[in-house]
Scaffold this active site. Structure first.
Site, PDB file in Angstrom:
ATOM      1  N   LYS A  65      -3.346   4.845   6.283  1.00 46.46           N
ATOM      2  CA  LYS A  65      -3.647   5.423   7.609  1.00 46.46           C
ATOM      3  C   LYS A  65      -3.366   6.901   7.601  1.00 46.46           C
ATOM      4  CE  LYS A  65      -2.017   1.677  10.445  1.00 46.46           C
ATOM      5  NZ  LYS A  65      -1.728   0.939   9.209  1.00 46.46           N
ATOM      6  N   ASP A  99     -12.254   0.166  12.738  1.00 47.25           N
ATOM      7  CA  ASP A  99     -12.516   0.048  11.295  1.00 47.25           C
ATOM      8  C   ASP A  99     -13.960  -0.371  11.037  1.00 47.25           C
ATOM      9  OD1 ASP A  99      -9.889   0.632  10.290  1.00 47.25           O
ATOM     10  OD2 ASP A  99      -9.248  -1.250  11.207  1.00 47.25           O
ATOM     11  N   ARG A 129     -10.035  -7.778   9.936  1.00 48.99           N
ATOM     12  CA  ARG A 129      -9.907  -8.795   8.873  1.00 48.99           C
ATOM     13  C   ARG A 129     -10.791 -10.001   9.180  1.00 48.99           C
ATOM     14  NH1 ARG A 129      -3.863  -7.808   8.725  1.00 48.99           N
ATOM     15  NH2 ARG A 129      -3.670  -6.136   7.194  1.00 48.99           N
ATOM     16  N   ARG A 176       7.146  -0.149   2.260  1.00 48.11           N
ATOM     17  CA  ARG A 176       6.884  -1.302   3.108  1.00 48.11           C
ATOM     18  C   ARG A 176       5.745  -2.149   2.559  1.00 48.11           C
ATOM     19  NH1 ARG A 176       5.360   3.527   4.874  1.00 48.11           N
ATOM     20  NH2 ARG A 176       3.476   3.875   6.072  1.00 48.11           N
ATOM     21  N   CYS A 192     -12.365  -7.639  14.909  1.00 45.71           N
ATOM     22  CA  CYS A 192     -11.224  -7.697  13.989  1.00 45.71           C
ATOM     23  C   CYS A 192     -11.546  -7.086  12.619  1.00 45.71           C
ATOM     24  CB  CYS A 192     -10.807  -9.144  13.795  1.00 45.71           C
ATOM     25  SG  CYS A 192      -9.506  -9.325  12.575  1.00 45.71           S
ATOM     26  N   CYS A 226      -5.268 -17.193  14.105  1.00 45.12           N
ATOM     27  CA  CYS A 226      -4.857 -16.387  15.271  1.00 45.12           C
ATOM     28  C   CYS A 226      -4.983 -17.255  16.520  1.00 45.12           C
ATOM     29  CB  CYS A 226      -5.774 -15.182  15.441  1.00 45.12           C
ATOM     30  SG  CYS A 226      -5.735 -14.074  14.040  1.00 45.12           S
ATOM     31  N   ASP A 251      -7.609   4.226   9.503  1.00 45.68           N
ATOM     32  CA  ASP A 251      -7.350   3.605   8.209  1.00 45.68           C
ATOM     33  C   ASP A 251      -8.482   4.036   7.296  1.00 45.68           C
ATOM     34  OD1 ASP A 251      -5.327   1.696   7.167  1.00 45.68           O
ATOM     35  OD2 ASP A 251      -5.446   0.940   9.225  1.00 45.68           O
ATOM     36  N   ARG A 307       0.832  -1.206   0.000  1.00 42.62           N
ATOM     37  CA  ARG A 307       0.000   0.000   0.000  1.00 42.62           C
ATOM     38  C   ARG A 307       0.869   1.260   0.000  1.00 42.62           C
ATOM     39  NH1 ARG A 307      -4.785  -1.082   2.573  1.00 42.62           N
ATOM     40  NH2 ARG A 307      -3.563  -2.326   4.045  1.00 42.62           N
ATOM     41  N   TYR A 308       1.945   1.218   0.757  1.00 42.86           N
ATOM     42  CA  TYR A 308       2.847   2.367   0.887  1.00 42.86           C
ATOM     43  C   TYR A 308       4.146   2.032   0.153  1.00 42.86           C
ATOM     44  CZ  TYR A 308      -0.219   3.077   4.958  1.00 42.86           C
ATOM     45  OH  TYR A 308      -1.293   3.217   5.792  1.00 42.86           O
ATOM     46  N   CYS A 329     -10.467 -11.745  17.914  1.00 44.19           N
ATOM     47  CA  CYS A 329     -11.019 -10.519  18.482  1.00 44.19           C
ATOM     48  C   CYS A 329     -12.337 -10.260  17.764  1.00 44.19           C
ATOM     49  CB  CYS A 329     -10.057  -9.360  18.242  1.00 44.19           C
ATOM     50  SG  CYS A 329      -8.352  -9.799  18.628  1.00 44.19           S
TER      51      CYS A 329
HETATM   52  S1  SF4 Z   1      -7.219  -8.329  15.468  1.00 42.96           S
HETATM   53 FE1  SF4 Z   1      -7.801  -9.926  14.013  1.00 42.96          FE
HETATM   54  S2  SF4 Z   1      -5.902 -10.581  13.089  1.00 42.96           S
HETATM   55 FE2  SF4 Z   1      -5.362  -9.513  14.990  1.00 42.96          FE
HETATM   56  S3  SF4 Z   1      -5.267 -11.134  16.581  1.00 42.96           S
HETATM   57 FE3  SF4 Z   1      -7.328 -10.259  16.624  1.00 42.96          FE
HETATM   58  S4  SF4 Z   1      -8.497 -11.636  15.302  1.00 42.96           S
HETATM   59 FE4  SF4 Z   1      -6.359 -11.982  14.803  1.00 42.96          FE
END
Ligand code: SF4
Length: 354
Positions: free
Chosen positions: A318, A274, A114, A96, A112, A105, A311, A92-93, A109
């Site tokens: 960002k 997000d 993603r 990097r 999340c 994971c 973001d 994206r940048y 979360c």
């Molecule tokens: S934010 Fe998403 S990618 Fe990061 S640890 Fe939590 S569930 Fe996994």
């Protein structure tokens, strides 16, 4: 002899652990069918069952509110796909790239960004895809830093981490390898001496960025895991997601930032939530985030100040979103006059150059 506690992955496990109620099973089955669930033993132990608003539970225990999606929410809120030249790489940048080795994971979360792409069912990068990703990085000399993310790269074995780090180390123009992870806090036993050695890239700087959202996540075991990394010469930074009901009070956020700095972890980013599907109940207003940053500014050490960032939806990267302490009040270019606000909210004139 009692068996070692396991990560809770099914609603029956959560009910047995006293984290969800059987009468909510039907709605939560729908949530779990859509978004992966995992709560490590270290986290399950941290949750206060007597507190219906426990900030740890709120982050990891599925909630029927996740079924409510808003029109502005999107499956790929930060636009990874629009900047993915080969599988596993997001460029994206200019200087990097992200390298996504796994979609798994240690914990999932609930907010999340993603969440539509991660989980145990998502396929990891194949050896061929990893070759293509590394070929892409090697062919772009402008890439100075590689960010290992996912999923969580530290769920991989030390042997696999070492292989990838060694291959990145062989690319001369890569100077910095950054690893984003929740593991040091949510599964600290994974931070073994072997994994720490695997992360060290000869001749490159390796950073680990810990994702932590509440001071209680920094248990003695988590602090010891972070110390193993830092004592081995791996500097640590942190990223925090601003979450309603978890860390959207100045005292709570400040306590987290101080706890991180006490662990020798420099707060790096405070992310505005997000637009991931089913996450509206965690998002605050941007003004709320700015007010929190103002509350931290001046009252806590400069070491405790993250950058508050958004973001931009659609993959535009960002941007820092304030608060802004400087107002231009007159003068022309090069001779502008400003008002600058101090940490008590008082404004002061800043003169133009003579
Ligand atoms: S934010 Fe998403 S990618 Fe990061 S640890 Fe939590 S569930 Fe996994």
């Amino acid at each position: 002899m009692n068996a070692a506690p396991k990560t809770l992955r099914h609603l029956s496990d959560l009910e047995e652990a006293g984290l969800t109620l059987a009468e909510k099973r039907a709605a939560l089955e729908r949530v779990a069918a859509q978004y992966a669930v995992a709560i490590t033993p270290a986290l399950a132990e941290l949750i206060d069952r007597a507190d219906p608003n426990d900030p740890i539970a709120r982050q990891f225990v599925p909630d029927a509110a996740e079924l409510e999606t808003r029109p502005e929410e999107r499956a790929d809120p930060i636009g990874d796909d629009a900047h993915s030249p080969v599988e596993g790489v997001v460029h994206r940048y200019p200087d990097r790239v992200l390298l996504k080795l796994t979609h798994v994971c240690a914990v999932y979360c609930r907010f999340c960004f993603r969440r539509e792409m991660i989980g145990p069912a998502a396929a990891p990068l194949t050896p061929k895809q990893l070759d293509s990703a590394l070929d892409y990085i090697a062919a772009h000399p402008e890439i100075w830093e590689v960010v290992l993310t996912g999923g969580d790269p530290l769920v991989l074995s030390a042997r696999r981490v070492k292989q990838v780090i060694s291959r990145l180390t062989a690319i001369a123009h890569i100077k910095v390898i950054r690893v984003h992870s929740r593991v040091p806090a949510v599964e600290p036993t994974r931070i073994t001496p072997e994994l720490v050695r695997a992360l060290k890239a000869k001749g490159k700087a390796t950073y680990v960025v810990l994702h932590a959202n509440h001071a209680r996540e920094l248990t003695p075991e988590a602090r010891a895991a972070c110390a193993r990394l830092i004592d081995a010469g791996i500097p640590m930074l942190s990223q925090t997601v601003l979450l309603r009901g978890v860390n959207d009070e100045a005292a709570v956020l400040g306590e987290l930032m101080r706890a991180l700095v006490e662990c020798r972890i420099k707060p790096y980013y405070l992310h505005h939530g997000d637009l991931a599907p089913g996450t509206a109940h965690w998002r605050t207003g941007i003004e709320d985030g700015q007010a929190l940053m103002r509350a931290l500014h001046g009252r806590l050490s400069g070491l405790c100040q993250p950058a508050y960032v958004l973001d931009i939806p659609g993959g535009h990267g960002k941007s820092p979103i304030g608060p802004n302490y400087l107002t231009r009040v007159g003068g022309s270019h090069g001779m502008a006059r400003y008002d600058v606000e101090d940490f008590n909210g008082r404004r002061h004139a800043y003169p133009p150059p003579r």
